[in-house]
Design an enzyme around this catalytic site. Structure first.
Site, PDB file in Angstrom:
ATOM      1  N   HIS A  15      -2.061   0.927  -0.274  1.00 46.67           N
ATOM      2  CA  HIS A  15      -1.054   1.717   0.303  1.00 46.67           C
ATOM      3  C   HIS A  15      -1.289   2.978   0.203  1.00 46.67           C
ATOM      4  CE1 HIS A  15       3.397   3.059   0.744  1.00 46.67           C
ATOM      5  NE2 HIS A  15       2.957   2.392   1.917  1.00 46.67           N
ATOM      6  N   HIS A  57       1.437   9.799   6.716  1.00 44.02           N
ATOM      7  CA  HIS A  57       2.333   8.961   6.912  1.00 44.02           C
ATOM      8  C   HIS A  57       3.591   9.679   7.591  1.00 44.02           C
ATOM      9  CE1 HIS A  57       6.406   7.545   5.423  1.00 44.02           C
ATOM     10  NE2 HIS A  57       5.759   6.402   5.457  1.00 44.02           N
TER      11      HIS A  57
HETATM   12  O1  G3P Z   1       2.619  -0.163   6.524  1.00 45.42           O
HETATM   13  C1  G3P Z   1       3.202  -0.845   5.342  1.00 45.42           C
HETATM   14  C2  G3P Z   1       4.209   0.064   4.777  1.00 45.42           C
HETATM   15  O2  G3P Z   1       3.257   1.343   4.464  1.00 45.42           O
HETATM   16  C3  G3P Z   1       5.137   0.455   5.807  1.00 45.42           C
HETATM   17  O3  G3P Z   1       5.860   1.278   5.414  1.00 45.42           O
HETATM   18  O4  G3P Z   1       6.642   3.735   5.665  1.00 45.42           O
HETATM   19  O5  G3P Z   1       5.055   3.000   3.931  1.00 45.42           O
HETATM   20  O6  G3P Z   1       4.494   3.214   6.367  1.00 45.42           O
HETATM   21  P1  G3P Z   1       5.434   3.154   5.079  1.00 45.42           P
HETATM   22 MG    MG Z   2       2.389   2.062   6.401  1.00 47.03          MG
END
Ligand code: G3P
Ligand code: MG
Length: 264
Positions: A15, A57
């Site tokens: 992530h 992000h």
């Molecule tokens: O893309 C999966 C997860 O990352 C979605 O949440 O806000 O961390 O992009 P975000």
């Molecule tokens: Mg994401």
């Protein structure tokens, strides 16, 4: 709980890279995730004023650079002047694997050039300014680096169904993940599942809002389930035992240990 042997694909999705140990969405963060054995590098995409796709992000640069304002108000050249790593040394000195200096915000092309086909990519289209452009540009880059011919090397994810449907119209071979943000315990109906199956290979829900019934329903229809963002081994084990086929995690190292069945 110990993990019954994982009898289905189980992807460890880094992530924003190895974002516990290195500044998210930088080359070192992705390199560390690869070293830790992640199956996929997650790359969130924003677009610059001059239409370049960059790994970030947030819509703004404030949290992860020394700059201020919206990514979309910077040209790529201007964005490349920012420091994308020092914030991490200051904020997470204990977690940082090393001191990160002179880091820049990478373009998607920088990342594809750097890693080529040595990693798998899990790319999220964030709300683009000019919807049409983000998807075409993304597919053109993936074609240019010949990443679309090989199985599940690239997965594309989005909270935007329109974005995913646009990609599906342009290229039916790429597995697509519909991200879901539930603000109540998630339930799923048969019609919802057939709606998703028209374009999506799977669903990416927030893990706190799903239960075993939800997972089993999706798995009964052979949809992948990739909850985010799962950082504790005990949650990973519980989710695996429910049948999820991967997790987004800030700890690919923990994910790999769980996947290898190493009990605490
Ligand atoms: O893309 C999966 C997860 O990352 C979605 O949440 O806000 O961390 O992009 P975000
Ligand atoms: Mg994401």
């Amino acid at each position: 709980t110990s993990v019954s042997n994982i009898n289905h694909d189980f992807f460890i999705i880094a992530h924003r890279g190895a974002s516990t140990y290195a500044p998210e969405h930088t080359i070192p963060s992705y390199e560390l995730a690869k070293e830790q054995g992640a199956d996929y590098l997650e790359i969130d995409l924003q677009m610059t004023a001059d239409g370049e796709l960059v790994a970030m992000h947030d819509e703004k640069v404030d949290r992860t650079t020394n700059g201020k304002g919206f990514v979309r108000s910077y040209t790529l050249h201007e964005l490349k002047q920012l420091d994308a790593g020092s914030w991490f040394n200051q904020q997470y000195p204990k977690q940082a694997k090393r001191e990160y200096i002179d880091l820049k915000v990478p373009t998607l092309e920088d990342i594809l050039k750097h890693f080529g086909d040595s990693v798998n990519y899990y790319i999220e289209t964030k709300n683009p300014i000019k919807g049409e452009y983000m998807e075409e540009k993304l597919l053109a880059l993936l074609e240019k680096y010949e990443l679309l011919q090989k199985g599940n090397k690239v997965i594309i994810q989005s909270f935007s169904e329109n974005s995913l449907r646009k990609i599906h119209r342009l290229n039916k071979s790429i597995p697509l993940i519909q991200l879901m943000k539930y603000n109540h315990p998630a339930t799923v109906s048969e019609e919802q599942i057939s709606h998703w199956k028209a374009y999506a290979r799977g669903i990416g829900p927030n893990y706190q809002m799903i239960d075993e019934t939800y997972v089993k329903k999706l798995r009964d229809h052979n949809l992948w389930v990739h909850p985010y963002t799962v950082n504790h081994k005990k949650h990973m084990k519980r989710l695996i035992n429910w049948g999820v086929t991967g997790v987004f995690t800030n700890y690919s190292d923990r994910g790999v240990e769980v996947k290898q069945g190493k009990v605490e």
